[in-house]
Scaffold this motif. Structure first.
Motif, short mmCIF file in Angstrom:
data_model
loop_
_atom_site.label_atom_id
_atom_site.label_comp_id
_atom_site.label_asym_id
_atom_site.label_seq_id
_atom_site.Cartn_x
_atom_site.Cartn_y
_atom_site.Cartn_z
N ILE A 1 0.84 -1.19 0.00
CA ILE A 1 0.00 0.00 0.00
C ILE A 1 0.88 1.25 0.00
CG2 ILE A 1 -1.63 1.36 1.36
CD1 ILE A 1 -2.85 -1.28 2.32
N ARG A 2 1.92 1.21 0.86
CA ARG A 2 2.83 2.35 0.94
C ARG A 2 3.54 2.58 -0.40
NH1 ARG A 2 8.02 2.57 1.66
NH2 ARG A 2 8.18 0.40 2.34
N LYS A 3 3.99 1.49 -1.03
CA LYS A 3 4.67 1.61 -2.32
C LYS A 3 3.73 2.17 -3.38
CE LYS A 3 8.17 0.38 -3.64
NZ LYS A 3 9.40 1.20 -3.87
N PHE A 4 2.48 1.72 -3.38
CA PHE A 4 1.53 2.24 -4.36
C PHE A 4 1.35 3.75 -4.17
CE2 PHE A 4 -2.54 3.59 -5.95
CZ PHE A 4 -2.68 2.90 -7.15
N ARG A 5 1.17 4.18 -2.92
CA ARG A 5 1.00 5.61 -2.65
C ARG A 5 2.22 6.41 -3.12
NH1 ARG A 5 -2.79 7.58 0.97
NH2 ARG A 5 -1.33 9.22 1.59
N GLU A 6 3.42 5.90 -2.82
CA GLU A 6 4.64 6.61 -3.22
C GLU A 6 4.73 6.71 -4.74
OE1 GLU A 6 7.78 4.38 -1.48
OE2 GLU A 6 7.43 5.13 0.57
N GLU A 7 4.45 5.61 -5.43
CA GLU A 7 4.54 5.61 -6.89
C GLU A 7 3.43 6.45 -7.52
OE1 GLU A 7 4.60 1.53 -8.02
OE2 GLU A 7 6.52 1.13 -7.02
N PHE A 8 2.24 6.42 -6.92
CA PHE A 8 1.14 7.23 -7.43
C PHE A 8 1.46 8.72 -7.26
CE2 PHE A 8 -3.18 9.15 -7.01
CZ PHE A 8 -3.69 8.79 -8.25
N GLU A 9 1.99 9.08 -6.11
CA GLU A 9 2.36 10.49 -5.86
C GLU A 9 3.47 10.93 -6.81
OE1 GLU A 9 3.33 13.46 -2.09
OE2 GLU A 9 3.00 11.32 -1.76
N GLN A 10 4.48 10.06 -7.03
CA GLN A 10 5.56 10.40 -7.95
C GLN A 10 5.03 10.56 -9.37
OE1 GLN A 10 8.86 10.99 -7.02
NE2 GLN A 10 8.88 11.81 -9.11
N MET A 11 4.11 9.67 -9.75
CA MET A 11 3.49 9.78 -11.08
C MET A 11 2.79 11.12 -11.24
SD MET A 11 0.34 9.69 -12.76
CE MET A 11 -0.73 8.96 -11.53
N MET A 12 2.09 11.57 -10.18
CA MET A 12 1.40 12.87 -10.24
C MET A 12 2.41 14.00 -10.42
SD MET A 12 -1.89 12.66 -10.18
CE MET A 12 -2.20 14.38 -9.80
N ASP A 13 3.54 13.94 -9.73
CA ASP A 13 4.57 14.97 -9.88
C ASP A 13 5.13 14.98 -11.30
OD1 ASP A 13 4.45 16.02 -7.34
OD2 ASP A 13 5.97 14.67 -6.52
N ASP A 14 5.42 13.80 -11.83
CA ASP A 14 6.04 13.71 -13.16
C ASP A 14 5.06 14.03 -14.28
OD1 ASP A 14 8.29 12.90 -11.80
OD2 ASP A 14 8.00 10.75 -12.19
N SER A 15 3.76 13.90 -14.00
CA SER A 15 2.75 14.12 -15.05
C SER A 15 2.60 15.57 -15.46
CB SER A 15 1.39 13.59 -14.59
OG SER A 15 0.88 14.43 -13.55
N GLY A 16 3.06 16.48 -14.59
CA GLY A 16 2.88 17.90 -14.87
C GLY A 16 1.51 18.43 -14.51
#
Length: 627
Positions: A183-198
Motif C-alpha cells: 500500500i505504501r509503495k503504491f502511494r509513493e509511486e502514485f504520488e511520484q506519477m502525479m509529480d512527473d505528469s505535470g
C-alpha cells in the motif's frame, strides 16, 4: 417529461455551492483533500456535481483534470477498491499528453492494482492460491478456484490463468506477506506519477456512492484513504450520511456500552471538508415546480435567460415566490414577442394555464414533498403522464381538478381512497365531501365535534383543510370518474386487488379501516357491517389484507370481528399468531382479553404460543391480562 437523474440546468440555485467546491478543489494550499457533499436521497447532489465538473472542464488551465466516476458501476466487481483505482489509472492513460510523460509509471501502477486484486482472491480462496500463481504451477488450483469466484465458464477461467502467468515475474518481486508495504509503495509511486505528469490537480468526482451495497461503500472510501489521497489530488464524494453511517456500523459494530460513535469518527477520518445541501423550503419547492413547467415549454436559450433574470433580481436569495408576472416580464424584456420563446408544439395559452394550475396547488404539495427535488419531479411527471393518457383516450379533464386530486393522493392516500369509495357510491360524485368543503371555508357554520363524529380526524388536519380550500373548490359537485380512472394504480392495494372485491365491498373495507376515525364511530361501522346483507367473508379478507400493512391500528378491528363472526375465528387466529415481538405491546396483549371472554380455549392457545415462541414474556402477559 423529466428523466429521474441529475439536471444539467441549475433550477435549484445550486450555483454558489458548485462555485465554492470548484474553488476548494483547485486550491493548492489545502490538497490532498476529500470533500463530502452530504444530502438526502434526491436532494440535488448529482446536479451540484455536474455543475462542478462543467466548471473544471471549462478551465483554461489544462493541467487540471477531472474524472467523473459513478460508484454504482462497481457493484458488479469483486473488489470496489481496485475497480476505482483502475478507472482512475485508465482514464489518465487515455489522456495522450499524460501517457507520453508517465505511461510507464501508469502501467506499473496498474500491475500493482492487479496484485491487490489477486490478494483479494487469495483471501477468499486461501493463501496457496496467490503463492502458487507466483511461484509454482497455478493451473491445478486456479482452474477450480477462479471458476468458482470470478469466471462464468471454462474459457474465462483459462483467460484469467493466462493473465496470471504473464504477471508471474512481477508477483515474485513483491513481498506477498506485507500488504502494508505494498500500500505504501503504491502511494509513493502514485504520488511520484502525479509529480512527473505535470498536472497541477487531479479532481475525482464520485457520485451515487450511497446507492451501493454497504461493502462497496466501505471499499470505495478505503481506497480513497489508503491508496489515492496524495498531493495534487482532490476527491469530491456525494453521499447520504445516514446510508454511509449504516454501512460503517454494519462493518464495524459498536462495542457494548461504548460511547464512541464509530460511524461519525470513520466519516470524519475520510472526509476533511463536509458540505451539506439543505432541504428545499416550501417556497423553493413551489418555485422548482414552476421552473419545471418553464423547462417543458421554453427553448434552452430562453430558459437560461429566465434563470439569469431571476438570479439578477435575487429572487432565490430573498426567498420570494416566483410570479407569473415576473416570468412574463423577464421573457418579454428579451425584446421578443412572448409567442416565439416556446418550443415547437407549445404555446402561450397552455403555458400560462399550467403555471396557474401548479401555482394554486404548490402550497399544499410543497409541504408533502419535504424539500426533495426528485419527489417534485416525480409528482409533475405523474401529472403529465395522466394528462397524456387522457388526451389519447379523448377524456375531457380540468387540469386543475387533476392536479388537486393528485395532491390529496400524495398527501394522504387513505383519504384519497375514501373519496374514491364515495364517488363509487354516488355514480361519480363524492357527495360526502360537500360538508367538509363548507366547513373548510367557514368553521363556524358547523359544529366540529359533530363533524368528527361523521368523518375521520385526518380530514381536519391543517394541510387537508388547506387542500379543501384550494381552487377548484366544490369537487363534490364534479364527476370524478375520469380522474379516478387515471389513478387506478393508487386506488388498488396490492393484497386487496387480488380479492376481486366489488365497489361496495371495497367501500366497507375502507369505511371500517380508515385512518383517524373516532373509535366510537368505527365500532358503529362494524356493527352496521355485521347487520348488512353482504358477503362478510370477502370483506373480512379485505380487512385482513389491510391489516398486513397497518397492524397497529387494525388489530383492534380484527379482535372485534373475532367476537362478532364465529365462522371467521380460525382464520383470525392465524393472523393473530403472525404478530412479531416488536408488535406485542402491552396494549395489544390487553386486546386479547376480548378473545378470552368469547373463547377461553383460543385465548389459552394464543398465550401459550406467544410465550413459547418468545414473542412475549409470561410475566408481562399475566400482569397486563389482570388489568
Amino acid at each position: 417529461m423529466w428523466a429521474d437523474n441529475a439536471s444539467k440546468i441549475d433550477m435549484l440555485s445550486f450555483e454558489p455551492y458548485a462555485e465554492l467546491l470548484h474553488e476548494m478543489a483547485l486550491s493548492e494550499r489545502i490538497n490532498p483533500l476529500t470533500i463530502g457533499l452530504f444530502g438526502n436521497w434526491g436532494s440535488g447532489k448529482s446536479t451540484v456535481l455536474n455543475l462542478i465538473d462543467k466548471k473544471i472542464t471549462a478551465e483554461t488551465n489544462k493541467n487540471v483534470v477531472s474524472i467523473f466516476v459513478n460508484a454504482w458501476m462497481f457493484e458488479g466487481y469483486d473488489d470496489a477498491k481496485t475497480a476505482l483505482m483502475e478507472v482512475i489509472l485508465r482514464t489518465l492513460e487515455d489522456n495522450k499528453g499524460i501517457k507520453e510523460k508517465v505511461g510507464g509509471a501508469l502501467k506499473k501502477l496498474k500491475d500493482r492494482v492487479d496484485w491487490f486484486r489477486l490478494g483479494g482472491y487469495a483471501l477468499k480462496k486461501g493463501t496457496p492460491l496467490l503463492l502458487s500463481a507466483a511461484f509454482g504451477n497455478p493451473i491445478p488450483i486456479l482452474l477450480e478456484g477462479l471458476k468458482t469466484i470470478i469466471p462464468k465458464d471454462q474459457s474465462q477461467a483459462e483467460e484469467k490463468i493466462s493473465q496470471l502467468l504473464e504477471m508471474k515475474e512481477f508477483l515474485k518481486d513483491l513481498p506477498e506477506d506485507n500488504v502494508v508495504q505494498n500500500i505504501r509503495k503504491f502511494r509513493e509511486e502514485f504520488e511520484q506519477m502525479m509529480d512527473d505528469s505535470g498536472l497541477d490537480n487531479l479532481v475525482i468526482i464520485i457520485d451515487d456512492l450511497d446507492r451501493c451495497s454497504p461493502d462497496r461503500i466501505i471499499e470505495t472510501m478505503e481506497a480513497i484513504k489508503l491508496f489515492l489521497s496524495v498531493k495534487k489530488t482532490t476527491f469530491i464524494i456525494a453521499i447520504d450520511e445516514d446510508v454511509v453511517s449504516y454501512a460503517v456500523q454494519r462493518k464495524y459494530p459498536k462495542i457494548d456500552d461504548a460511547s464512541l460513535d464509530i460511524s461519525k469518527d470513520y466519516i470524519e477520518k475520510i472526509v476533511q471538508m463536509p458540505i451539506k445541501i439543505p432541504e428545499l423550503s416550501d417556497i423553493e419547492v413551489k418555485n422548482y415546480l414552476l421552473l419545471l413547467v418553464c423547462e417543458m415549454f421554453l427553448g434552452e436559450a430562453h430558459l437560461d435567460r429566465l434563470l439569469s433574470g431571476l438570479k439578477e433580481r435575487k429572487v432565490f436569495v430573498k426567498g420570494e415566490i416566483i410570479s407569473q408576472e415576473e416570468i412574463r416580464s423577464i421573457l418579454e424584456n428579451e425584446g421578443n414577442a412572448l409567442d416565439i420563446v416556446f418550443k415547437p408544439g407549445h404555446n402561450k395559452e397552455d403555458f400560462e394555464m399550467q403555471l396557474d394550475v401548479f401555482g394554486r396547488v404548490a402550497d399544499v404539495i410543497s409541504t408533502t414533498l419535504k424539500g426533495n427535488p426528485r419527489q417534485a419531479k416525480r409528482f409533475i411527471n405523474t401529472f403529465y403522464v395522466r394528462k397524456k393518457l387522457s388526451e389519447i383516450q379523448s377524456l375531457e379533464l380540468d387540469l386543475g381538478i387533476l392536479a388537486k386530486l393528485m395532491v390529496l393522493e400524495y398527501t394522504n392516500l387513505d383519504l384519497f381512497r375514501e373519496m374514491y369509495s364515495w364517488h363509487i357510491a354516488n355514480e361519480g360524485f363524492a357527495r360526502e365531501l360537500a360538508p367538509l368543503e363548507k366547513f373548510s371555508i367557514d368553521e363556524e357554520a358547523q359544529n366540529i365535534e359533530e363533524m368528527k363524529q361523521l368523518y375521520s380526524n385526518a380530514w381536519f388536519k391543517p394541510i387537508v383543510q388547506h387542500w379543501l380550500r384550494v381552487e377548484p373548490t366544490q369537487l363534490s359537485e364534479m364527476d370524478l370518474r375520469p380522474y379516478f380512472y387515471l389513478a387506478k394504480d393508487s386506488i388498488k392495494e396490492k393484497n386487496i386487488s387480488m380479492l376481486n372485491l366489488t365497489a361496495e365491498e371495497r367501500k366497507w373495507v375502507n369505511d371500517i379501516c380508515i385512518d383517524g376515525l373516532q373509535e366510537t364511530l368505527r365500532q358503529q361501522k362494524i356493527v352496521e357491517f355485521n347487520e348488512a346483507d353482504v358477503d362478510h367473508s370477502k370483506i373480512i379478507k379485505g380487512i385482513i389484507a389491510k391489516y398486513q400493512t397497518n397492524k397497529e391500528s387494525i388489530l383492534k378491528i380484527l379482535v372485534k370481528l373475532y367476537e362478532l363472526f364465529p365462522i371467521q375465528r380460525e382464520e383470525l387466529m392465524k393472523e393473530f399468531k403472525k404478530m412479531r415481538k416488536v408488535e406485542m405491546s402491552p396494549t395489544n396483549v390487553m386486546l386479547f382479553n376480548l378473545v378470552k371472554r368469547v373463547n377461553v380455549q383460543h385465548y389459552d392457545d394464543l398465550k401459550k404460543y406467544f410465550i413459547e415462541e418468545g414473542i412475549v414474556e409470561a410475566e408481562l402477559w399475566d400482569r397486563v391480562a389482570r388489568r
